[in-house]
Scaffold this active site. Structure first.
Site, PDB file in Angstrom:
ATOM      1  N   ASP A  78       5.606  10.622  -1.537  1.00  0.00           N
ATOM      2  CA  ASP A  78       6.018   9.853  -0.354  1.00  0.00           C
ATOM      3  C   ASP A  78       7.547   9.686  -0.334  1.00  0.00           C
ATOM      4  O   ASP A  78       8.179   9.770   0.718  1.00  0.00           O
ATOM      5  CB  ASP A  78       5.324   8.484  -0.366  1.00  0.00           C
ATOM      6  CG  ASP A  78       3.831   8.641  -0.609  1.00  0.00           C
ATOM      7  OD1 ASP A  78       3.202   9.381   0.150  1.00  0.00           O
ATOM      8  OD2 ASP A  78       3.304   8.065  -1.584  1.00  0.00           O
TER       9      ASP A  78
ATOM     10  N   HIS B 249       0.020   3.836  -2.492  1.00  0.00           N
ATOM     11  CA  HIS B 249       0.046   5.198  -1.952  1.00  0.00           C
ATOM     12  C   HIS B 249      -1.083   5.291  -0.921  1.00  0.00           C
ATOM     13  O   HIS B 249      -2.215   5.676  -1.227  1.00  0.00           O
ATOM     14  CB  HIS B 249      -0.164   6.233  -3.066  1.00  0.00           C
ATOM     15  CG  HIS B 249      -0.415   7.611  -2.505  1.00  0.00           C
ATOM     16  ND1 HIS B 249       0.553   8.340  -1.864  1.00  0.00           N
ATOM     17  CD2 HIS B 249      -1.535   8.371  -2.460  1.00  0.00           C
ATOM     18  CE1 HIS B 249       0.045   9.490  -1.458  1.00  0.00           C
ATOM     19  NE2 HIS B 249      -1.224   9.530  -1.802  1.00  0.00           N
TER      20      HIS B 249
END
Ligand code: NAX
Length: 327
Positions: free
Chosen positions: A159, A187
């Site tokens: 990410d 996440h």
């Protein structure tokens, strides 16, 4: 020649495994002079596919690859491991509730963590990639009480890398110009890429990207939904970029962090920034090459505060859904 380091990888016959293993064996994980033994763990039905992966690794004739141990026996798989990369997990299927997925995968991580505790090297460190990775890591950590909490990590680096690239494209600079971009929290789609502290060529973000609306309208949703966009385009979830992020994570943990940067990984929270202690929460982190610490003292504005609490709330909820797996 250095003694080989044993690296255990679960889900080794899967997509991410396929992108990851050759990179570990070629020295990209632990360095160009560090021999490795790959301990490849799969479920029994995937052992034939794993055999094919082993043959390919053999056919690369990697000078640093000392040995390969393919197995579905967890005790053999984690034996002597200094790194455990827990990639394997069961994907969500149609009709499956989030709680069901958490329960199914949670059980995998209880048995794996016991095997890690019983068999791994004394310096074992574990990175959980398989989703839901923060909560899987929480379960694993809590089921291996003899292993210190600071040896458990869940991956949010993909990410971070996605976010850095979006900023670089917008600013028209190389991705290496973007620093101090950390992912906060889970996440999942609630993750928060906190751009307020990021720098581009050493300048504060608003000095470089003046289109303020873009951050909320495009940047955050693009980063949060990138995994889904890749599945839509490719018909498969991200694999090469996930493997790359796992390599980046381990390298960042074992390498001193440059003073003008930090990196993202989810770790055991002790309540930093008011987050519930005990959660596996992604923070801005730095390493001295041996030990990690959370970057403290950053200003968190009202917008960021709302975001970091929202992703915390999701992690608390996930934790309550797996309470029966937490001793
Ligand atoms: P694949 O389905 O291609 O491979 C998973 C492999 O795990 C399979 O070979 C399967 O046999 C194996 N496996 C299942 N249960 C196991 C067990 N109990 N022990 C050992 N192996 C087991 O998935 P892949 O694309 O490789 O993704 C793996 C995991 O990474 C998934 O959970 C996925 O959601 C997660 N991801 C996490 C990311 C992150 O940033 N944290 C990003 C990429 C990815 O989505």
């Amino acid at each position: 020649m250095k003694a080989p380091v044993h690296v255990a990888v679960t889900g080794a016959a899967g997509q991410i495994g396929y992108s990851l293993l050759a990179r570990i064996a070629s020295g990209q994980l632990l360095g160009p002079d560090q021999p490795v033994v790959l301990r490849l763990i799969e479920i029994e039905p995937a052992m034939q596919a794993l055999e094919g992966v082993v043959m390919e690794l053999q056919d690369c004739a990697f000078p640093l690859l000392n040995d390969i141990v393919p197995t579905y026996d967890l005790n053999e798989g984690f034996n002597k491991a200094s790194w455990a990369l827990l990639v394997g997990s069961v994907p969500r299927k149609a009709g499956m509730e989030r709680k069901d997925l958490l329960g199914i995968n949670g059980k995998i991580f209880t048995s794996q963590s016991k095997a890690i505790q019983d068999n791994a090297a004394s310096d074992i460190r574990t990175l959980v990639v398989g989703n839901p990775c923060n909560t899987n890591c929480l379960i694993a950590m809590n089921n291996a009480p003899d292993i210190p909490h600071d040896r458990w990590f869940a991956m949010t680096r993909l990410d971070e890398n996605r976010a850095k690239t979006q900023l670089a494209i917008k600013a028209g600079v190389e991705v290496t110009s973007v620093k101090k971009l950390a992912i906060w929290g889970n996440h999942s789609a609630t993750m928060y890429p906190n751009y307020f502290d990021a720098t581009i060529d050493g300048k504060a973000i608003p000095e470089v990207i003046t289109d303020e609306a873009w951050f909320k309208k495009d940047f955050i949703p693009t980063v949060q939904q990138r995994g889904a966009a890749i599945i839509k385009a490719r018909g498969l979830s991200s694999a090469a970029s996930a493997a790359n992020a796992a390599i980046d994570t381990v390298k960042s943990i074992i390498t001193p962090t440059p003073s003008d940067d930090y990196f993202s990984v989810a770790v055991h929270s002790k309540g930093e920034y008011g987050i519930e202690p005990g959660l596996i929460y992604s923070y801005p982190m730095q390493s001295d090459g041996q030990n990690l610490s959370i970057i403290e003292g950053l200003d968190v504005n009202a917008f960021s505060q709302e975001k970091i609490k929202a992703t915390e709330a999701e992690l608390s909820e996930e934790k309550s859904m797996v309470s029966d797996l937490l001793p």
